[in-house]
Motif scaffolding. Structure first.
Motif, PDB file in Angstrom:
ATOM      1  N   VAL A   1      69.016 -53.592  22.480  1.00 20.25           N
ATOM      2  CA  VAL A   1      67.660 -53.207  22.094  1.00 20.25           C
ATOM      3  C   VAL A   1      67.015 -54.405  21.415  1.00 20.25           C
ATOM      4  N   ASP A   2      65.861 -54.814  21.894  1.00 21.83           N
ATOM      5  CA  ASP A   2      65.191 -55.993  21.347  1.00 21.83           C
ATOM      6  C   ASP A   2      64.314 -55.605  20.164  1.00 21.83           C
ATOM      7  N   THR A   3      64.407 -56.406  19.076  1.00 26.71           N
ATOM      8  CA  THR A   3      63.561 -56.179  17.905  1.00 26.71           C
ATOM      9  C   THR A   3      62.582 -57.317  17.670  1.00 26.71           C
TER      10      THR A   3
ATOM     11  N   GLY B   1      66.236 -44.798  18.289  1.00 31.91           N
ATOM     12  CA  GLY B   1      66.783 -46.129  18.480  1.00 31.91           C
ATOM     13  C   GLY B   1      66.473 -46.778  19.800  1.00 31.91           C
ATOM     14  N   GLU B   2      65.653 -46.154  20.640  1.00 29.38           N
ATOM     15  CA  GLU B   2      65.331 -46.750  21.936  1.00 29.38           C
ATOM     16  C   GLU B   2      64.444 -47.972  21.777  1.00 29.38           C
ATOM     17  N   ARG B   3      63.499 -47.907  20.839  1.00 32.46           N
ATOM     18  CA  ARG B   3      62.602 -49.029  20.547  1.00 32.46           C
ATOM     19  C   ARG B   3      62.447 -49.157  19.035  1.00 32.46           C
ATOM     20  N   PHE B   4      62.241 -50.396  18.572  1.00 34.41           N
ATOM     21  CA  PHE B   4      62.003 -50.665  17.157  1.00 34.41           C
ATOM     22  C   PHE B   4      60.742 -51.497  16.996  1.00 34.41           C
ATOM     23  N   ALA B   5      60.019 -51.247  15.905  1.00 35.68           N
ATOM     24  CA  ALA B   5      58.823 -52.019  15.578  1.00 35.68           C
ATOM     25  C   ALA B   5      58.873 -52.397  14.103  1.00 35.68           C
ATOM     26  N   VAL B   6      58.345 -53.575  13.780  1.00 35.73           N
ATOM     27  CA  VAL B   6      58.341 -54.038  12.397  1.00 35.73           C
ATOM     28  C   VAL B   6      57.379 -53.194  11.569  1.00 35.73           C
TER      29      VAL B   6
END
Length: 343
Positions: A267-269, A302-307
């Motif tokens: 998963v890219d952060t 947890g599929e996508r993360f955002a700051v």
């Protein structure tokens, strides 16, 4: 096995493992014999672990300092602690009973919601009462026993739980710390990699560590089985919800599994700094904290993360705890404890 320095010390700035035998200066008093100093600055120092004890926030950190707050972090009080060893993690299976672990083999227990603590184990006690076994197949290393340091703790009930740490150390108690059993030889960790965290996700229990190590407890045989994450970097923690497991760590890497650890995907952060701590909001949002104070949030398991806007930078960020309002969280860093808004 060649001794390795703890990577976590590099990431969160915690002092290296304290070895009482190495000190010979006249007048030195062992940290295991020295209660944590009472100071008004306790909440302004590095707090490396946070947990909820009912509605109370409890934080543990350097030099044995433990603090607690009954007003969502607006004010803090310091606990009475019998040692001044650096503490790393804390767990509360109930509002009154909790456990804290740290360097020098320290395991502490509270029965009053964190106001006072008693010692249930330390390195000297362990050497007297435990056979500190290396994991199966690993070469014996005489430096392991003095380096007994615990980095993670999880208790299923007030009496039953695990502590994990450096050099594949895993100890279990079923009687509230009255006795301890080594589970190091029940873990598929032949290189004796350091273990940084232990966490229950639904009915499953996971451990994360160095070099991409993630293990899951096989309750039928009483053994921690290694999972193939497909990633070789250190995982400082594991979190998630039933059916969604997230392992995170060095250089911002996140791996996610939706089948109990059978398969994983990255998963890219967008972060390149290490992720060192996690927390989950009452609604199930997952928060991850980087070592420079940035916080990323996932609202889809947890599929996508955002700051999170406004998070960071702070030096030596080490712990995070979402508050019960679902709108804010507390961060422990080199500047102490601070409250931030979840946008």
């Amino acid at each position: 096995m060649k001794a390795r320095s703890l990577l976590v010390s590099m990431v969160i700035g915690v002092a290296s493992i304290q070895l009482s035998a190495a000190w010979a200066n006249e007048g030195f008093r062992d940290v295991l014999d020295t209660p944590a100093a009472m100071t008004e600055l306790a909440s302004r120092q590095l707090i490396t672990g946070l947990a909820m004890a009912g509605k109370r926030i409890v934080g543990v950190g350097r030099r044995g300092h433990i603090v607690y707050s009954d007003d969502d972090g607006a004010t803090w009080r310091q606990s009475r602690v019998p040692v001044s060893s650096d503490l790393n993690a804390v767990s509360f299976p109930s509002p009154r009973v909790g456990w804290a672990v740290g360097h020098d083999g320290v395991v502490l227990r509270t029965s009053d919601g964190g106001e006072s603590w008693e010692r249930k184990l330390d390195a000297r006690m362990a050497q007297d009462s435990l056979a500190l076994a290396s994991s199966s197949g690993a070469e014996s290393d005489p430096a392991v026993a003095p380096d007994l340091s615990f980095l993670g703790v999880w208790f299923e009930t007030e009496e039953q739980g695990f502590v994990v740490g450096a050099f594949n150390q895993i100890l279990r108690t079923v009687d509230g710390g009255g006795s301890w059993e080594s589970w190091s030889d029940r873990a598929e960790n032949p290189e004796a990699f350091h273990l940084y965290a232990i966490r229950a996700i639904g009915e499953e229990l996971y451990v994360s560590g160095e070099y991409g190590l993630v293990m899951k407890l096989d309750r039928q045989v009483g053994r921690f089985r290694q999972l193939d994450t497909g990633h070789g970097g250190t995982f400082f923690g594991v979190t998630g919800s039933p059916g969604h497991v997230v392992a995170y760590g060095l250089r911002g890497h996140i791996m996610r599994s939706t089948d109990g650890g059978a398969s994983w995907r990255k998963v890219d952060t967008g972060l390149s700094t290490s992720l060192v701590a996690d927390g989950m909001t009452p609604s199930g949002d997952v928060l991850l904290l980087s070592s420079d104070g940035q916080v990323v949030v996932s609202r889809d398991n947890g599929e996508r993360f955002a700051v999170v806007p406004g998070s960071g930078p702070v030096p030596n960020a080490a712990s995070i705890l979402p508050l019960n309002d679902g709108k804010s969280f507390v961060v422990g860093s080199g500047r102490g404890l601070s409250q931030q808004v979840l946008r």
